[in-house]
Design an enzyme around this catalytic site. Sequence first.
Site, mmCIF file in Angstrom:
data_model
loop_
_atom_site.group_PDB
_atom_site.id
_atom_site.type_symbol
_atom_site.label_atom_id
_atom_site.label_comp_id
_atom_site.label_asym_id
_atom_site.label_seq_id
_atom_site.Cartn_x
_atom_site.Cartn_y
_atom_site.Cartn_z
ATOM 1 N N VAL A 215 0.834 -1.206 0.000
ATOM 2 C CA VAL A 215 0.000 0.000 0.000
ATOM 3 C C VAL A 215 0.870 1.259 0.000
ATOM 4 O O VAL A 215 0.663 2.183 -0.806
ATOM 5 C CB VAL A 215 -0.968 0.011 1.213
ATOM 6 C CG1 VAL A 215 -1.792 1.290 1.225
ATOM 7 C CG2 VAL A 215 -1.873 -1.215 1.185
ATOM 8 N N VAL B 249 -6.383 20.356 -2.639
ATOM 9 C CA VAL B 249 -6.189 20.687 -1.222
ATOM 10 C C VAL B 249 -6.121 22.203 -1.030
ATOM 11 O O VAL B 249 -6.632 22.728 -0.043
ATOM 12 C CB VAL B 249 -4.888 20.005 -0.713
ATOM 13 C CG1 VAL B 249 -4.436 20.596 0.614
ATOM 14 C CG2 VAL B 249 -5.094 18.500 -0.588
ATOM 15 N N GLU C 6 -10.337 5.245 6.027
ATOM 16 C CA GLU C 6 -11.210 4.665 4.982
ATOM 17 C C GLU C 6 -10.657 3.355 4.424
ATOM 18 O O GLU C 6 -11.403 2.428 4.106
ATOM 19 C CB GLU C 6 -11.386 5.678 3.833
ATOM 20 C CG GLU C 6 -12.282 5.209 2.715
ATOM 21 C CD GLU C 6 -13.696 4.889 3.208
ATOM 22 O OE1 GLU C 6 -14.018 3.705 3.276
ATOM 23 O OE2 GLU C 6 -14.464 5.819 3.516
ATOM 24 N N VAL D 95 -11.337 -0.625 5.930
ATOM 25 C CA VAL D 95 -12.457 -1.528 5.652
ATOM 26 C C VAL D 95 -12.806 -1.478 4.169
ATOM 27 O O VAL D 95 -13.098 -0.411 3.622
ATOM 28 C CB VAL D 95 -13.707 -1.161 6.479
ATOM 29 C CG1 VAL D 95 -14.828 -2.150 6.195
ATOM 30 C CG2 VAL D 95 -13.383 -1.150 7.964
ATOM 31 N N GLY E 157 -11.047 -1.740 1.492
ATOM 32 C CA GLY E 157 -10.085 -1.060 0.620
ATOM 33 C C GLY E 157 -10.609 0.199 -0.035
ATOM 34 O O GLY E 157 -10.970 1.161 0.644
ATOM 35 N N ILE F 18 -13.324 0.901 -1.508
ATOM 36 C CA ILE F 18 -14.760 1.215 -1.480
ATOM 37 C C ILE F 18 -15.042 2.295 -0.436
ATOM 38 O O ILE F 18 -14.722 2.114 0.734
ATOM 39 C CB ILE F 18 -15.606 -0.032 -1.131
ATOM 40 C CG1 ILE F 18 -15.268 -1.196 -2.067
ATOM 41 C CG2 ILE F 18 -17.090 0.295 -1.197
ATOM 42 C CD1 ILE F 18 -15.958 -2.498 -1.693
ATOM 43 N N GLY G 107 -1.661 -14.885 -6.002
ATOM 44 C CA GLY G 107 -1.242 -13.756 -5.162
ATOM 45 C C GLY G 107 -2.367 -13.139 -4.355
ATOM 46 O O GLY G 107 -2.180 -12.114 -3.715
ATOM 47 N N GLU H 88 -2.257 -14.776 1.187
ATOM 48 C CA GLU H 88 -0.887 -14.639 1.682
ATOM 49 C C GLU H 88 -0.333 -16.021 2.000
ATOM 50 O O GLU H 88 -1.088 -16.989 2.105
ATOM 51 C CB GLU H 88 -0.884 -13.760 2.929
ATOM 52 C CG GLU H 88 -1.270 -12.335 2.589
ATOM 53 C CD GLU H 88 -1.210 -11.409 3.783
ATOM 54 O OE1 GLU H 88 -0.384 -11.655 4.673
ATOM 55 O OE2 GLU H 88 -1.985 -10.454 3.800
ATOM 56 N N LYS I 80 -12.942 -5.872 10.588
ATOM 57 C CA LYS I 80 -13.727 -4.927 9.787
ATOM 58 C C LYS I 80 -15.159 -4.836 10.317
ATOM 59 O O LYS I 80 -15.752 -3.749 10.345
ATOM 60 C CB LYS I 80 -13.710 -5.366 8.323
ATOM 61 C CG LYS I 80 -12.312 -5.233 7.706
ATOM 62 C CD LYS I 80 -12.199 -5.995 6.398
ATOM 63 C CE LYS I 80 -10.824 -5.820 5.767
ATOM 64 N NZ LYS I 80 -10.586 -6.763 4.657
HETATM 65 N N1 LIG Z 1 -2.633 -4.882 0.931
HETATM 66 C C1 LIG Z 1 -3.944 -4.637 0.925
HETATM 67 O O1 LIG Z 1 -4.657 -5.005 -0.006
HETATM 68 C C2 LIG Z 1 -4.575 -3.884 2.051
HETATM 69 C C3 LIG Z 1 -5.930 -3.522 1.962
HETATM 70 C C4 LIG Z 1 -6.519 -2.790 2.990
HETATM 71 C C5 LIG Z 1 -5.768 -2.454 4.105
HETATM 72 N N2 LIG Z 1 -4.467 -2.848 4.176
HETATM 73 C C6 LIG Z 1 -3.723 -2.471 5.373
HETATM 74 O O2 LIG Z 1 -2.649 -1.623 4.996
HETATM 75 C C7 LIG Z 1 -1.568 -1.807 5.889
HETATM 76 C C8 LIG Z 1 -0.317 -2.146 5.091
HETATM 77 O O3 LIG Z 1 -0.546 -3.300 4.342
HETATM 78 P P1 LIG Z 1 0.429 -3.763 3.165
HETATM 79 O O4 LIG Z 1 -0.329 -4.766 2.386
HETATM 80 O O5 LIG Z 1 1.019 -2.595 2.481
HETATM 81 O O6 LIG Z 1 1.551 -4.527 4.006
HETATM 82 P P2 LIG Z 1 3.071 -4.765 3.624
HETATM 83 O O7 LIG Z 1 3.583 -5.838 4.499
HETATM 84 O O8 LIG Z 1 3.210 -4.912 2.147
HETATM 85 O O9 LIG Z 1 3.747 -3.381 4.023
HETATM 86 C C9 LIG Z 1 4.058 -3.001 5.313
HETATM 87 C C10 LIG Z 1 5.447 -2.413 5.280
HETATM 88 O O10 LIG Z 1 5.764 -1.853 6.540
HETATM 89 C C11 LIG Z 1 7.129 -2.090 6.776
HETATM 90 N N3 LIG Z 1 7.390 -1.973 8.210
HETATM 91 C C12 LIG Z 1 7.146 -2.877 9.185
HETATM 92 N N4 LIG Z 1 7.542 -2.377 10.378
HETATM 93 C C13 LIG Z 1 8.044 -1.158 10.137
HETATM 94 C C14 LIG Z 1 8.609 -0.167 10.963
HETATM 95 N N5 LIG Z 1 8.737 -0.340 12.267
HETATM 96 N N6 LIG Z 1 9.029 0.983 10.383
HETATM 97 C C15 LIG Z 1 8.902 1.168 9.047
HETATM 98 N N7 LIG Z 1 8.370 0.259 8.211
HETATM 99 C C16 LIG Z 1 7.954 -0.893 8.755
HETATM 100 C C17 LIG Z 1 7.394 -3.468 6.219
HETATM 101 O O11 LIG Z 1 8.753 -3.669 5.939
HETATM 102 C C18 LIG Z 1 6.534 -3.452 4.951
HETATM 103 O O12 LIG Z 1 7.244 -3.020 3.831
HETATM 104 C C19 LIG Z 1 -2.014 -2.909 6.864
HETATM 105 O O13 LIG Z 1 -2.562 -2.318 8.011
HETATM 106 C C20 LIG Z 1 -3.089 -3.633 6.084
HETATM 107 O O14 LIG Z 1 -4.032 -4.276 6.908
HETATM 108 C C21 LIG Z 1 -3.857 -3.541 3.176
HETATM 109 N N1 LIG Z 2 -6.525 -9.776 3.111
HETATM 110 C C1 LIG Z 2 -7.562 -8.827 2.886
HETATM 111 C C2 LIG Z 2 -6.944 -7.536 2.404
HETATM 112 C C3 LIG Z 2 -7.853 -6.360 2.511
HETATM 113 O O1 LIG Z 2 -8.073 -5.980 3.823
HETATM 114 C C4 LIG Z 2 -8.550 -9.380 1.874
HETATM 115 O O2 LIG Z 2 -8.330 -10.459 1.319
HETATM 116 O O3 LIG Z 2 -9.580 -8.772 1.655
HETATM 117 NA NA NA Z 3 -12.945 1.645 2.332
#
Ligand SMILES: NC(=O)c1ccc[n+]([C@@H]2O[C@H](COP(=O)([O-])OP(=O)(O)OC[C@H]3O[C@@H](n4cnc5c(N)ncnc54)[C@H](O)[C@@H]3O)[C@@H](O)[C@H]2O)c1
Ligand SMILES: N[C@@H](CCO)C(=O)O
Ligand code: NA
Length: 429
Positions: free
Chosen positions: A16, A35, A130, A133, A135, A137, A188, A191, A206
């Site tokens: 993200v 902004v 936002e 929950v 993503g 949406i 993919g 996980e 959520k």
């Molecule tokens: N990937 C999705 O589709 C998705 C969707 C909705 C919400 N989210 C939320 O977004 C957040 C990030 O998810 P993501 O998929 O990008 O995860 P990710 O694991 O790809 O990224 C997290 C990053 O944070 C870094 N990190 C960990 N500890 C750290 C620290 N102390 N300092 C700096 N960096 C640090 C990790 O190295 C990693 O690169 C999570 O809370 C996840 O639940 C993800």
């Molecule tokens: N692992 C979650 C990511 C989004 O929160 C999913 O499959 O919907």
């Molecule tokens: Na959302």
Amino acid sequence: MRTRPLKVALLGCGVVGSEVARIMTTHADDLAARVGAPVELAGVAVRRPDKVREGIDPALVTTDATALVKRGDLDVVVEVIGGIEPARTLITTAFEHGASVVSANKALLAQDGAALYAAAEQHDKDLYYEAAVAGAIPLIRPLRESLAGDKVNRVLGIVNGTTNFILDKMDSTGAGYQEALDEATALGYAEADPTADVEGFDAAAKAAILAGIAFHTRVRLDDVHREGMTEVTAADFASAREMGCTIKLLAICERAADGASVTARVHPAMIPLSHPLANVRGAYNAVFVESDAAGQLMFYGPGAGGSPTASAVLGDLVAVCRNRLSGARGPGESAYAALPVSPMGEVVTRYHISLDVADKPGVLAQVATVFAEHGVSIDTVRQQGKDGEASLVVVTHRATDAALGGTVAALRKLDTVRGVASIMRVEGE
Ligand SMILES: NC(=O)c1ccc[n+]([C@@H]2O[C@H](COP(=O)([O-])OP(=O)(O)OC[C@H]3O[C@@H](n4cnc5c(N)ncnc54)[C@H](O)[C@@H]3O)[C@@H](O)[C@H]2O)c1
Ligand SMILES: N[C@@H](CCO)C(=O)O
Ligand code: NA
């Protein structure tokens, strides 16, 4: 337009975070125009500083997230690290040092939302999430703002893309759970460790967030009844088809009929093919909201993925930046209703139960008596016999989960009941 930029720190640059940085850079002019001031990426906290990050000035990269949020000149901290710690401490430290926060962290919001809101309030700052929950949406803001004048009675949704992909695969190809999970992993979606998704933890977090906002009541992760979808079989899908249903992992937040309490739960359930949620395919998410004045609303779209999730983060970032410039604040926690969260036993719904029984006189009557003794009314019964054994499928009228649980426990004690093959709730009718 103001020339002094608003300064933004990014915590985490994974799936993200890297997309947030990319869009901030490529859309910088549009963001500034929307902004009313330039929005500048002032620092990026990462764990692996040597990794090449296209489009990010290496001078902005640091491994010291704590020092970054303590800088004191930041307007907004975007937390996309995930997990409880260090994210929680970094967010509260950001508030203490003058920044507002945008987060995508459902696990943290579901566990400690109240404390984070309190910290934001104490320091007169914004907390937006936002992306946490469903993503991309728009859902949190429609519930928190657009529907703030209405009374939400029910939120019913598919809020986990991985499990929806798996269940959709099972439904459309007849595959078993493991086969469908393997495909989700290969593509993919799932996980390496899919536990949070398939056991319903992600959806439960959520559900807690949605219930809290919808009912103006604190709902914590522990308040959410959770069942995963690993036990759903190809046979369950065949039964669902016979009833004109499919099976979805649903997050369901409901106000009780008397309005005095609420419930929140996540479990697989049969849902009629005619219901809009039945047609949510692949890894998509959709949430159905029922309210007094608006009636039925449905929110649909990509619930995960770097770029869609970054879209929600950027929307929050623009909102928070606008608030900074105007001196306004977005909505804080709204938990004034403080409704009790009832246990699962008080949930009322319909059930589809498959029993393996002895095929001999009186068995059907015996089974029907057990349902009657527990106050569970039967809607339909279907029996199929084979070699002295029979499969009995009972669909009930609405009953409490406690009554159904008592019924099933008593059925298991009958000599003529060889086993309870499956119990599935029926929703969305
Ligand atoms: N990937 C999705 O589709 C998705 C969707 C909705 C919400 N989210 C939320 O977004 C957040 C990030 O998810 P993501 O998929 O990008 O995860 P990710 O694991 O790809 O990224 C997290 C990053 O944070 C870094 N990190 C960990 N500890 C750290 C620290 N102390 N300092 C700096 N960096 C640090 C990790 O190295 C990693 O690169 C999570 O809370 C996840 O639940 C993800
Ligand atoms: N692992 C979650 C990511 C989004 O929160 C999913 O499959 O919907
Ligand atoms: Na959302």
